[in-house]
Design an enzyme around this catalytic site. Structure first.
Site, PDB file in Angstrom:
ATOM      1  N   HIS A 114       0.818  -1.226   0.000  1.00 21.93           N
ATOM      2  CA  HIS A 114       0.000   0.000   0.000  1.00 21.93           C
ATOM      3  C   HIS A 114       0.847   1.269   0.000  1.00 21.93           C
ATOM      4  CE1 HIS A 114       0.261  -0.021   4.535  1.00 21.93           C
ATOM      5  NE2 HIS A 114       0.325   1.265   4.310  1.00 21.93           N
ATOM      6  N   ASP A 165      -0.538  -7.387   1.562  1.00 23.23           N
ATOM      7  CA  ASP A 165       0.107  -6.076   1.618  1.00 23.23           C
ATOM      8  C   ASP A 165       1.626  -6.228   1.693  1.00 23.23           C
ATOM      9  OD1 ASP A 165       0.467  -3.403   1.805  1.00 23.23           O
ATOM     10  OD2 ASP A 165      -0.311  -3.196   3.849  1.00 23.23           O
ATOM     11  N   SER A 266       4.408   1.887   8.300  1.00 22.40           N
ATOM     12  CA  SER A 266       4.102   0.901   7.250  1.00 22.40           C
ATOM     13  C   SER A 266       5.330   0.426   6.507  1.00 22.40           C
ATOM     14  CB  SER A 266       3.198   1.531   6.195  1.00 22.40           C
ATOM     15  OG  SER A 266       1.890   1.543   6.630  1.00 22.40           O
ATOM     16  N   GLY A 267       5.339  -0.853   6.199  1.00 18.45           N
ATOM     17  CA  GLY A 267       6.433  -1.407   5.411  1.00 18.45           C
ATOM     18  C   GLY A 267       7.621  -1.814   6.257  1.00 18.45           C
TER      19      GLY A 267
END
Ligand SMILES: *[C@@H]1O[C@H](CO)[C@@H](O)[C@H](O)[C@H]1NC(C)=O
Ligand SMILES: *[C@@H]1O[C@H](CO)[C@@H](O)[C@H](O)[C@H]1NC(C)=O
Length: 341
Positions: A114, A165, A266-267
């Site tokens: 994402h 994701d 995120s990530g």
């Protein structure tokens, strides 16, 4: 089974809750000019031992990996020290959007799918390695020399919102490892880490639900417990028979919400240690708010994407299996069909 009965809910949630974070526009210098090239000759590619074994019969993606040379004297703080998480990557877009990532090998960084939804263009992204601060000063030669251009962004083809994701980022040049830059290990199964109370997640995301990271913008670390999926679905109060958390996801945090990831994380990697080596269990993906009781952070289950990661990484690695006639015949076709051009 899984979230397949409920594909819309996570999808909708993702719009609001994905943990990508914008950097404040006009904030202090974001290192060297974006897209800056690198000017040293690449070292030979690292050993790529496919099928090497990890703890308890699980397959290990690459070796060596997971070595943490810098060990702090005091554990449990919130602000990290340089080199403690040498696989931590900062994946940055020119517009100030950023995500976390983790270094898997000299050419590959793992992150969340994402992160690349809003800015899919490869040329707009760079990867910073070996830096503690989100905003290393523009005059820092060290930061500049460990900033990599991106050659390719491979978002998992099944990624949809927070489902699947996961994304791989191929760097334009080979990474030089040092005390502050090391790859993390990936295993084909991370079942042994379930219920572990001593795993860690790192990132430059918001430090509270309404609080961005403050100067000097240092990497934050937090110790989390890996919950099992049945408990996690229970915490999210899913009706019996429905599950929000599928096997492709892993929950971690604290049931009371005292530790969590947030926007901008995120990530980034969720990692656990086993016998002196560090393994990545999850990729920071989503949450309902940050740090709420009964709302643990949700991570992409890295080992459920092990075959996908392995395949893509082997597309560009030297192929030691060529001596097998069958493999010899099959590989060009497999590559042609499955490897991104
Ligand atoms: C999941 O975790 C909960 C709480 O920690 C525990 O009570 C339960 O037995 C676990 N279930 C499985 C299948 O491991
Ligand atoms: C993560 O994926 C692996 C491999 O598919 C699976 O064995 C494991 O049970 C999954 N973990 C969770 C918490 O669902």
């Amino acid at each position: 089974m899984g979230t397949h009965g409920w594909p819309l809910l996570p999808l909708l949630l993702s719009l609001l809750l994905c943990r990508a974070g914008p950097l404040r526009p006009g904030a202090a210098g974001l290192g060297a000019p974006a897209g800056g090239g690198r000017a040293h000759s690449p070292p030979p590619p690292g050993p790529q031992q496919e099928g090497a074994s990890g703890p308890m019969d699980t397959k290990l993606l690459t070796s060596p990996c997971g070595h943490q040379e810098v060990r702090p004297l005091i554990l449990g703080g919130w602000e990290s020290v340089p080199g403690r998480w040498p696989w931590q990557a900062l994946v940055m877009a020119k517009n100030g959007l950023f995500c976390g990532g983790s270094l898997l090998s000299r050419h590959w960084v793992l992150s969340a799918a994402h992160c690349f939804e809003k800015v899919p263009e490869v040329s707009k992204w760079t990867v910073q390695l070996g830096e503690l601060s989100l905003k290393s000063p523009s005059w820092s030669w060290r930061a500049h020399s460990h900033k990599y251009r991106v050659k390719k962004i491979i978002v998992n083809p099944k990624a949809r919102g927070v489902l699947n994701d996961i994304a791989l980022v191929r760097l334009a040049s080979s990474v030089t490892y040092n005390k502050h830059i090391q790859p993390i290990c990936i295993l084909s199964s991370t079942a042994m880490f379930q219920h572990r109370p001593d795993c860690w997640v790192t990132g430059w995301g918001w430090i509270q639900e309404n609080q961005k990271l403050l100067p000097p913008y240092h990497l934050q670390e937090v110790r989390v417990t890996i919950l099992n999926n049945s408990r996690c679905n229970e915490l999210f109060s899913m009706p019996i028979g429905r599950s929000l958390i599928s096997n492709d996801m892993i929950c971690a945090g604290a049931e009371d919400g005292s530790v969590d990831t947030c926007n901008g994380d995120s990530g980034g990697p969720l990692v656990c240690e086993e016998k002196g080596r560090w393994y990545q269990v999850g990729v920071v993906s989503w949450g309902m708010g940050c740090g709420h009781a009964r709302r643990p952070g949700v991570y992409t289950n890295v080992s459920s994407f092990f075959p996908w990661i392995q395949l893509l990484m082997s597309c560009t690695a030297p192929r030691p299996g060529l001596f097998l006639p069958l493999v010899f015949l099959a590989l060009p076709w497999v590559s042609w069909l499955l490897c991104p051009s």
